[in-house]
Design a protein around this motif. Sequence first.
Motif, mmCIF file in Angstrom:
data_model
loop_
_atom_site.group_PDB
_atom_site.id
_atom_site.type_symbol
_atom_site.label_atom_id
_atom_site.label_comp_id
_atom_site.label_asym_id
_atom_site.label_seq_id
_atom_site.Cartn_x
_atom_site.Cartn_y
_atom_site.Cartn_z
ATOM 1 N N VAL A 124 3.111 10.667 -19.891
ATOM 2 C CA VAL A 124 4.165 9.923 -19.215
ATOM 3 C C VAL A 124 3.566 9.129 -18.047
ATOM 4 C CG1 VAL A 124 4.745 11.898 -17.738
ATOM 5 C CG2 VAL A 124 6.399 10.068 -18.049
ATOM 6 N N PRO A 125 3.890 7.841 -17.933
ATOM 7 C CA PRO A 125 3.365 7.052 -16.811
ATOM 8 C C PRO A 125 4.020 7.435 -15.488
ATOM 9 C CG PRO A 125 4.794 5.693 -18.190
ATOM 10 C CD PRO A 125 4.643 7.005 -18.891
ATOM 11 N N ILE A 126 3.218 7.413 -14.429
ATOM 12 C CA ILE A 126 3.698 7.720 -13.083
ATOM 13 C C ILE A 126 3.508 6.497 -12.196
ATOM 14 C CG2 ILE A 126 3.396 9.170 -11.036
ATOM 15 C CD1 ILE A 126 2.320 11.369 -12.840
ATOM 16 N N ILE A 127 4.580 6.091 -11.534
ATOM 17 C CA ILE A 127 4.531 5.028 -10.534
ATOM 18 C C ILE A 127 4.805 5.656 -9.178
ATOM 19 C CG2 ILE A 127 5.740 2.979 -9.665
ATOM 20 C CD1 ILE A 127 6.287 2.196 -12.535
ATOM 21 N N ILE A 128 4.078 5.225 -8.163
ATOM 22 C CA ILE A 128 4.360 5.705 -6.817
ATOM 23 C C ILE A 128 4.769 4.538 -5.928
ATOM 24 C CG2 ILE A 128 2.736 7.619 -7.054
ATOM 25 C CD1 ILE A 128 0.863 6.090 -5.112
ATOM 26 N N THR A 129 5.692 4.797 -5.001
ATOM 27 C CA THR A 129 6.020 3.828 -3.955
ATOM 28 C C THR A 129 5.494 4.381 -2.649
ATOM 29 O OG1 THR A 129 7.980 2.936 -5.050
ATOM 30 C CG2 THR A 129 7.860 2.692 -2.671
ATOM 31 N N MET A 130 4.669 3.598 -1.968
ATOM 32 C CA MET A 130 4.028 4.049 -0.733
ATOM 33 C C MET A 130 4.894 3.625 0.452
ATOM 34 S SD MET A 130 0.080 3.224 -1.714
ATOM 35 C CE MET A 130 -0.608 4.257 -0.427
ATOM 36 N N HIS A 131 5.435 4.624 1.141
ATOM 37 C CA HIS A 131 6.387 4.360 2.228
ATOM 38 C C HIS A 131 5.751 4.436 3.616
ATOM 39 C CE1 HIS A 131 10.027 4.363 -0.290
ATOM 40 N NE2 HIS A 131 9.368 5.235 -1.034
ATOM 41 N N LYS A 161 -6.602 8.822 -9.887
ATOM 42 C CA LYS A 161 -7.043 9.035 -11.264
ATOM 43 C C LYS A 161 -5.882 9.166 -12.237
ATOM 44 C CE LYS A 161 -11.394 11.380 -10.115
ATOM 45 N NZ LYS A 161 -12.123 12.683 -10.126
ATOM 46 N N ARG A 162 -4.708 9.588 -11.741
ATOM 47 C CA ARG A 162 -3.597 9.876 -12.655
ATOM 48 C C ARG A 162 -2.523 8.796 -12.721
ATOM 49 N NH1 ARG A 162 -0.229 9.665 -15.526
ATOM 50 N NH2 ARG A 162 1.047 11.234 -16.568
ATOM 51 N N ILE A 163 -2.243 8.131 -11.605
ATOM 52 C CA ILE A 163 -1.077 7.237 -11.568
ATOM 53 C C ILE A 163 -1.299 5.968 -12.384
ATOM 54 C CG2 ILE A 163 -0.186 8.100 -9.401
ATOM 55 C CD1 ILE A 163 -1.440 5.670 -8.015
ATOM 56 N N ASN A 164 -0.185 5.347 -12.763
ATOM 57 C CA ASN A 164 -0.215 4.155 -13.610
ATOM 58 C C ASN A 164 0.231 2.886 -12.906
ATOM 59 O OD1 ASN A 164 0.912 6.698 -15.223
ATOM 60 N ND2 ASN A 164 -0.538 5.607 -16.495
ATOM 61 N N GLY A 165 0.817 3.029 -11.736
ATOM 62 C CA GLY A 165 1.273 1.846 -11.015
ATOM 63 C C GLY A 165 1.577 2.191 -9.567
ATOM 64 N N ILE A 166 1.386 1.202 -8.694
ATOM 65 C CA ILE A 166 1.641 1.398 -7.268
ATOM 66 C C ILE A 166 2.574 0.301 -6.785
ATOM 67 C CG2 ILE A 166 0.636 1.450 -4.948
ATOM 68 C CD1 ILE A 166 -2.003 2.311 -6.237
ATOM 69 N N SER A 167 3.625 0.702 -6.089
ATOM 70 C CA SER A 167 4.492 -0.251 -5.396
ATOM 71 C C SER A 167 4.269 -0.079 -3.902
ATOM 72 C CB SER A 167 5.959 0.005 -5.742
ATOM 73 O OG SER A 167 6.805 -0.702 -4.861
ATOM 74 N N ILE A 168 3.983 -1.184 -3.229
ATOM 75 C CA ILE A 168 3.757 -1.119 -1.792
ATOM 76 C C ILE A 168 4.853 -1.890 -1.065
ATOM 77 C CG2 ILE A 168 1.269 -0.824 -1.994
ATOM 78 C CD1 ILE A 168 0.981 -3.814 -1.265
ATOM 79 N N LEU A 169 5.099 -1.509 0.165
ATOM 80 C CA LEU A 169 6.053 -2.209 1.011
ATOM 81 C C LEU A 169 5.336 -3.108 1.992
ATOM 82 C CD1 LEU A 169 8.335 0.856 1.861
ATOM 83 C CD2 LEU A 169 8.468 -0.665 -0.096
ATOM 84 N N SER A 170 4.070 -2.793 2.231
ATOM 85 C CA SER A 170 3.268 -3.529 3.199
ATOM 86 C C SER A 170 1.821 -3.484 2.746
ATOM 87 C CB SER A 170 3.415 -2.885 4.580
ATOM 88 O OG SER A 170 2.365 -3.267 5.432
ATOM 89 N N ASN A 171 1.047 -4.527 3.050
ATOM 90 C CA ASN A 171 -0.379 -4.524 2.712
ATOM 91 C C ASN A 171 -1.117 -3.386 3.411
ATOM 92 O OD1 ASN A 171 -0.080 -6.781 1.082
ATOM 93 N ND2 ASN A 171 -0.451 -8.204 2.754
ATOM 94 N N LYS A 172 -0.560 -2.936 4.531
ATOM 95 C CA LYS A 172 -1.164 -1.816 5.273
ATOM 96 C C LYS A 172 -1.166 -0.539 4.440
ATOM 97 C CE LYS A 172 -0.958 0.305 9.880
ATOM 98 N NZ LYS A 172 -1.069 1.698 9.489
ATOM 99 N N ASN A 173 -0.227 -0.442 3.469
ATOM 100 C CA ASN A 173 -0.179 0.748 2.614
ATOM 101 C C ASN A 173 -1.492 0.965 1.873
ATOM 102 O OD1 ASN A 173 3.240 0.013 1.681
ATOM 103 N ND2 ASN A 173 2.498 1.306 3.327
ATOM 104 N N LEU A 174 -2.224 -0.120 1.626
ATOM 105 C CA LEU A 174 -3.450 -0.028 0.834
ATOM 106 C C LEU A 174 -4.665 0.367 1.656
ATOM 107 C CD1 LEU A 174 -2.958 -3.207 -1.394
ATOM 108 C CD2 LEU A 174 -2.520 -0.839 -2.018
#
Length: 819
Positions: A124-131, A161-174
């Motif tokens: 199952v794909p996992i997406i994370i949102t970085m808050h 290694k596991r996640i399939n997608g990242i949603s960010i709210l700010s470039n600082k999240n990276l």
Amino acid sequence: MKILLACEDFRIGGAQIFTLNIGKELEKTNNIYLYSHYQEYIDWDLVNYHFPDAKIIYPKIHFNKTIKKIDRLLYKLKIDFSIREKFVEKNIKMIMRKHNFDIIHSNMFKSDYIFSKALKNFKVPIIITMHGNYETFMENIENFNGELIWNYFKKVQLIVKRINGISILSNKNLDIFKKSEIKVLFKKAKIPTRKIYNGFAIKRPSNEFQLRSSLCIKSDDLVYGMVGRGIPEKGWEIAIKAFLEMNLDKQAHLVLIGWSKYLNELKTKYNKNNNIHFLGYKRNTIEWINTFDIGLLPTTYGESLPTVIIEYLSCGIPVISTDIGEIKSMITWKDKIAGEIISINRGEVSKNELINSMKQLPKKLKKDYEMKKIIKNAYNNFSIKNCTQSYNDFYSEILINNKNNFIIEREYKKKRILLILPQFGEGGAERSISKLSNILSNNNDVFLLVNNLSVKSIYNNSGKIISLNIPISKNVFHKILLWSYKIYKVKKIKKEEKIQISISFLEGSNYLNVLSRYKEKVFVTIRGSLYNDQTISGIKGLLRKKVLIPSLFNRSDLIVTVTNQLKQEMEKYFRSNKNRIISIPNFYNINKIMDQSNKTIKNPLNKIFDKPVIIAAGRLHPQKNYSNLIKVFSKVKSHNNIRLLILGDGYLKNKLIKDSENLGLKTCNFIQNGYDRNSDIFFLGYHRNPFAFMARSELFLLTSNWEGFPNVLAEAMISGVPVISADCPTGPREILSPNSINNGINQTLKPEYAKYGILLPMLSNDLLELKIKIWSETIIKMLSDKKLRNEYSKMGKNRMIEFDQNKIYKRWENLIGNV
């Protein structure tokens, strides 16, 4: 899609409220579940306010309090082991096997880590949102301050290694992925990353005076307010100290909303001042924020897109905040700031700068009359609708690309694509294929395959055209022979042309595409309701619906539908796998259509518009239900001096002309007899530029018995004509009233003045006279209300911006580029 939205808990907080809000909106077109890691930390008042129908899953752990005490002891001893975490992992695996979710969308670091660990061997794909808490934990470790996560960077590596997608709210999240321990791994993984702002649908209340008076605050007193989590990093004490040292000319109050032991300590410390109000936890913070004159957030916490800033803006109040994450851009419109930004030096907020901002901003508000406009436009950036669409698109992309537990986003490579259709023609499907071929050919080698060239295309197609030169079958045996030959020939073409992706359109071509599979990826497209198609009837229809469509279509690699309703139909009635269906709507060159709609109509056809005109367009086929449209027009004509214009051709033309004449209506068969100014109904055939006719009409009518994603309805809206449509399956409701789409088809039985157009009952045989009456009365009402027509014209154009070719093509590009 069946989606699990996970959060560490559901107490008041930005990530938690985002999860609830997006869950409620996604539920309209998906099956949404929520996951909380703690049963005891679910604030049911908060949940019921934001997402009343939420389905929440949580682990039920025996001796939970004892286990938490043991875990706290292990943490203090710097032992990186959690007993409770093991129970949660086990629970996650169990619910995954039970529910078989299509997507996991996790919020907050601890949730991301536990889901990545628990589902390490699941596909199952996992997406994370970085808050923002990734940066906070990183800074805590660097400064050895605040909550520390043992082996933090190793845990982040496990997530990467596991996640399939990242949603960010700010470039600082990276920033976390720039650390040397993670940088190489993150770069190698090439995880798809999207910047998606949180979305909100906040209604401003109107009871501020009553709430103010409950705190003994007068209407002309100045109120500073602050809302947030009860942690020191949010800047609670610096806000209190600044307030106490301000020395304002007028009476001022500081209202603080939040709860924690820390805030209780502050309340005890500062309880002597009657102008500081510690309100604790409030279920609906918006009601209290609406009492503020100025909102405060002097935070040093690792913020990304703090919800409270958006809540301040929604109530029309300016903001004083530190410059962390996206806060400055959140409160900026056209380089103007809706408040004040204060700096942070060495991790601390300057008290003097905060005091100065708190003193100067009220004075500025009196002079700056544009501030309200700045605040309003800054808030408009955070639409829940835009946010939800972005996540739906991201989910679809991730599902398609999901391979071997994680996705590698590849550099786009040119593909060899075969588009299969029965033959060229003048219908909506042919027009959509033409547009798709034109766009795909920009970056790919495109081939168009047809049975024969007996019918020429009136549309411009791009790519190499291949004809099978198949004649019309003479009998059943001849048909079987021709089909065998077609399958052999197409398979050979796929092999010789080294086709990588074959995409078929319409039912027969879909069968052919699947049966002729070679080594390519096979995509079949669904452009109309197969379940509701009235031409699929009898024994043949039963064979197609019960055997051919389920067995053959489900052998494809992917089913592409043009509406979400069609996607639901394929899952419900044809047993299609949810993971192998995606919805991509039709797309339009909006600027081109608008330009063509403004072009002149040549004489004598321009004279049709000497009287008011209502228009319909499409092939003259039973699907379009023109016979009942003519009956409706007959009723309208008796009350209005009006004309009906029908664009399109087909075998029913002579019958429709006869039906019209039987009702006492004079017809003009323009192609055969030329223009007749005395006519009531004009049959004009096909025109290369139907948009000019649409733009000059009073109303556009769609009376179809079934559709897919009706091009003519969309093109009429782009052309600026208000639309009235039968609430048929599928398409019209999804276009005109997108927020009303749930599972299944919701057909109206009375006039529904939806946001973007009017939906009316289908003109089916049951209660036909009543339905004709409803249609005619609604048309007469619209013809007499120019203001309403203008409003629907404007809203229709706004709606169609979402289907601009540049937006929708990205979905095709992502789909094809990752094959």
